[in-house]
Design an enzyme around this catalytic site. Sequence first.
Site, PDB file in Angstrom:
ATOM      1  N   SER A 103       7.292 -11.850  17.386  1.00 55.72           N
ATOM      2  CA  SER A 103       6.573 -11.629  16.122  1.00 55.72           C
ATOM      3  C   SER A 103       7.486 -11.672  14.901  1.00 55.72           C
ATOM      4  CB  SER A 103       5.818 -10.318  16.161  1.00 55.72           C
ATOM      5  OG  SER A 103       6.617  -9.317  16.722  1.00 55.72           O
ATOM      6  N   LEU A 104       8.712 -11.167  15.013  1.00 61.93           N
ATOM      7  CA  LEU A 104       9.598 -11.239  13.839  1.00 61.93           C
ATOM      8  C   LEU A 104       9.876 -12.696  13.452  1.00 61.93           C
ATOM      9  CD1 LEU A 104      12.239  -8.346  14.055  1.00 61.93           C
ATOM     10  CD2 LEU A 104      10.617  -8.793  12.210  1.00 61.93           C
ATOM     11  N   GLY A 146      13.785  -6.339  18.867  1.00 62.65           N
ATOM     12  CA  GLY A 146      14.531  -7.390  18.211  1.00 62.65           C
ATOM     13  C   GLY A 146      13.765  -8.641  17.913  1.00 62.65           C
ATOM     14  N   HIS A 189       1.398  -1.440  24.031  1.00 62.17           N
ATOM     15  CA  HIS A 189       2.791  -1.342  24.476  1.00 62.17           C
ATOM     16  C   HIS A 189       2.846  -0.326  25.607  1.00 62.17           C
ATOM     17  CE1 HIS A 189       7.101  -0.880  24.583  1.00 62.17           C
ATOM     18  NE2 HIS A 189       7.237  -1.853  23.692  1.00 62.17           N
ATOM     19  N   GLU A 195       1.406 -10.686  11.322  1.00 62.93           N
ATOM     20  CA  GLU A 195       0.458 -10.118  12.286  1.00 62.93           C
ATOM     21  C   GLU A 195      -0.987 -10.264  11.836  1.00 62.93           C
ATOM     22  OE1 GLU A 195       1.559  -6.179  13.555  1.00 62.93           O
ATOM     23  OE2 GLU A 195      -0.171  -5.980  14.882  1.00 62.93           O
ATOM     24  N   ALA A 207      10.429  -1.918  13.899  1.00 60.53           N
ATOM     25  CA  ALA A 207      10.665  -2.768  15.069  1.00 60.53           C
ATOM     26  C   ALA A 207      11.988  -2.386  15.723  1.00 60.53           C
ATOM     27  CB  ALA A 207      10.661  -4.235  14.669  1.00 60.53           C
ATOM     28  N   GLN A 208      11.922  -2.140  17.014  1.00 60.83           N
ATOM     29  CA  GLN A 208      13.147  -1.717  17.718  1.00 60.83           C
ATOM     30  C   GLN A 208      13.802  -2.894  18.420  1.00 60.83           C
ATOM     31  OE1 GLN A 208      12.188   1.554  20.328  1.00 60.83           O
ATOM     32  NE2 GLN A 208      11.635   2.915  18.656  1.00 60.83           N
ATOM     33  N   LYS A 240       0.824  -1.211   0.000  1.00 60.50           N
ATOM     34  CA  LYS A 240       0.000   0.000   0.000  1.00 60.50           C
ATOM     35  C   LYS A 240       0.860   1.264   0.000  1.00 60.50           C
ATOM     36  CE  LYS A 240      -2.784   0.546   3.598  1.00 60.50           C
ATOM     37  NZ  LYS A 240      -3.957   0.614   4.503  1.00 60.50           N
ATOM     38  N   GLU A 255      13.520  -8.594  27.367  1.00 58.39           N
ATOM     39  CA  GLU A 255      12.297  -7.797  27.285  1.00 58.39           C
ATOM     40  C   GLU A 255      11.269  -8.445  28.194  1.00 58.39           C
ATOM     41  OE1 GLU A 255      12.415  -5.644  22.965  1.00 58.39           O
ATOM     42  OE2 GLU A 255      11.516  -7.615  23.020  1.00 58.39           O
ATOM     43  N   THR A 267       7.532  -3.582   9.945  1.00 55.31           N
ATOM     44  CA  THR A 267       8.776  -4.323  10.208  1.00 55.31           C
ATOM     45  C   THR A 267       9.945  -3.360  10.394  1.00 55.31           C
ATOM     46  OG1 THR A 267       8.075  -6.323   9.077  1.00 55.31           O
ATOM     47  CG2 THR A 267      10.450  -5.952   9.214  1.00 55.31           C
ATOM     48  N   ARG A 272       3.655  -7.579  28.962  1.00 54.50           N
ATOM     49  CA  ARG A 272       3.118  -6.258  28.631  1.00 54.50           C
ATOM     50  C   ARG A 272       1.702  -6.017  29.129  1.00 54.50           C
ATOM     51  NH1 ARG A 272       5.578  -5.826  22.614  1.00 54.50           N
ATOM     52  NH2 ARG A 272       7.682  -5.620  23.400  1.00 54.50           N
ATOM     53  N   HIS A 319      -0.396  -1.582  19.930  1.00 52.44           N
ATOM     54  CA  HIS A 319       0.899  -2.002  19.378  1.00 52.44           C
ATOM     55  C   HIS A 319       0.799  -3.225  18.491  1.00 52.44           C
ATOM     56  CE1 HIS A 319       5.224  -2.411  19.239  1.00 52.44           C
ATOM     57  NE2 HIS A 319       5.210  -3.580  19.841  1.00 52.44           N
ATOM     58  N   ARG A 336       0.999 -11.463  23.261  1.00 46.97           N
ATOM     59  CA  ARG A 336       2.256 -11.889  22.626  1.00 46.97           C
ATOM     60  C   ARG A 336       3.461 -11.636  23.522  1.00 46.97           C
ATOM     61  NH1 ARG A 336       6.069  -8.801  19.210  1.00 46.97           N
ATOM     62  NH2 ARG A 336       4.903  -7.076  20.088  1.00 46.97           N
TER      63      ARG A 336
HETATM   64  C1  SIN Z   1       9.990  -3.100  21.659  1.00 49.47           C
HETATM   65  O1  SIN Z   1      11.112  -2.855  21.221  1.00 49.47           O
HETATM   66  O2  SIN Z   1       9.644  -2.842  22.811  1.00 49.47           O
HETATM   67  C2  SIN Z   1       8.994  -3.763  20.758  1.00 49.47           C
HETATM   68  C3  SIN Z   1       9.365  -5.160  20.532  1.00 49.47           C
HETATM   69  C4  SIN Z   1       8.150  -5.985  20.223  1.00 49.47           C
HETATM   70  O3  SIN Z   1       7.044  -5.479  20.178  1.00 49.47           O
HETATM   71  O4  SIN Z   1       8.304  -7.204  20.063  1.00 49.47           O
END
Ligand code: SIN
Length: 556
Positions: free
Chosen positions: A412-413, A72, A259, A396, A69-70, A58, A139, A66, A308, A372, A407
């Site tokens: 997710s990655l 990992g 998040h 997703e 994403a921070q 789109k 995390e 993607t 979370r 999120h 999750r």
């Molecule tokens: C984050 O960096 O907090 C997000 C990672 C995620 O949602 O898996």
Amino acid sequence: MSARAAVVLPASMLRRPPQLAPSWELQTEVVVVGAGAAGLSAALAAAAGGRRVLLLTKGALGSGATALAQGGMAAVVDPADCSDRHVHDTLAAGGGLCDPGTVRDLVHAAPAELARLRALGATFDHDPHRPDTLALTREGGHSHRRIVHAGGDATGAEVDRALVAELRRSAVQVLEHVVALDAIRDSEGTVVGLSVACVEQTGRLDPGVVLAQAVVLATGGLGQAWAATTNPAGATGDGQGLALRAGAEIRDIEFVQFHPTVLWRGPGARGRQPLISEAVRGEGAVLVDATGQRVMAGVHRLGDLAPRDVVAAAMHRRMAEARGGVSTHLFLDATGLGAALLQRRFPTVLALCRTAGVDPVREPIPVAPGAHYACGGVTADLSGRTGVRGLFAVGETASTGVHGANRLASNSLPEALLAGRRAGELLAAQLPSGREPVVFPAGPTPPAGSRAATAVATSRWAGVVRSTAGLQRLLDHLGDPAATGPVEATLETVEAAALHTVSTMVCLAALARQESRGCHRRSDAPEPSPHGAWHVTLQLEEDRLQIGSRARDHAA
Ligand code: SIN
């Protein structure tokens, strides 16, 4: 519990996208919608197997979730870690609704997906003290350091870069700025293509048709249905709505993960907001209120690194107390990490904060939970197979049983990479065969209300904590879009219709789930059901929308 009797509602409560007379047609074998990790992996695998593949996106390549994403990618790569612990953590976060067999499958496959990315040229951060070892962070909900990252906190950008580079070397045909509207089916309900539209710079649409033997939906999430989200502007749940209209089952769509640490930029902030990675808490930052009191003290044994759903709910409670006179947000105190660590590990977060006038080195960061991740979605297996022939869903967009009711961070990655690749390989081996498409009549574009009004209402009544009374008010709001009469077919009106469908699905499923579980919290039903874990399902049959439920699914 056994299956409950379905609630049946008229399908007319869903706003459909415009039915436009096509001005162009393309034919291919496999059409993939979406260019994130899942869509790119599906397209690459199908093309590597010799299929003719068309990938539609789109926006422009690289503009999806993607790349944002921070934190990992979760994978067991440390010899001191083990798969059983990753499985255990995923099941614990998932609130009893994960499918254990599917979780085990993902956890065992994740290291190989990481290796695939590295073979494509993706580079991940190494431990500064052991340069031949990958750096690992923690995390929420993880009992071990197992999050692999790149560029400090720019993991998604590196994953996306490597996959897009491979795409450019492949035979996949790519069309950017094309929105998928609806599935085209044959007389037996098999999906045989898509009605789509090129989005012109003005937002106007040039409608077309793509005929294909398989349609892979990888359109990502639906966070734009809420006023504040970490998701990009295009995350409007297009694939979930399209799949519902094509006859697929939507499962557990009420589980939307908020998040905990989204940068708070004032009460009027709308749309995508900057994410403050959970890895910042993984390295020692803590949540405090306006009086400096810790938010997570005494709430969960993992403290600030609780799953979370637990953190977001605790934040919601603390914000309602308005300590220090502040009820709109809390603070993430990362000042203890020091300037050097913040700069090395979190360059993206630092830059985002400083752009907003906050210096995390010297002051706590204002944060509030934001929409999120969609834990539910189109019911599919880890090869993307849905219940509808010819229709596949990955990433997703799908509900595979990996995430359950909440999750686990950074799962997710690997899921997107694995399901995308397997779907592509499946279609390389065999294509479903449909018949002649049933020609659909062109019709007017129905009104769906304004995107902003839907998002504000959804945030108010289907946010972190919900109730029957609030959800009923949301349903009343959705049943009465402000605009009347047909509207012009533009990207704006198509996305407004998609968001209206998302909010309606979430609202109906949230009403049906009269319990609190995972990231679905009900003030009027604060405990999980004593009858055990069950799925809420939505399915469209002719002109009836069925809302049903059944006991937790198990992979064969
Ligand atoms: C984050 O960096 O907090 C997000 C990672 C995620 O949602 O898996």
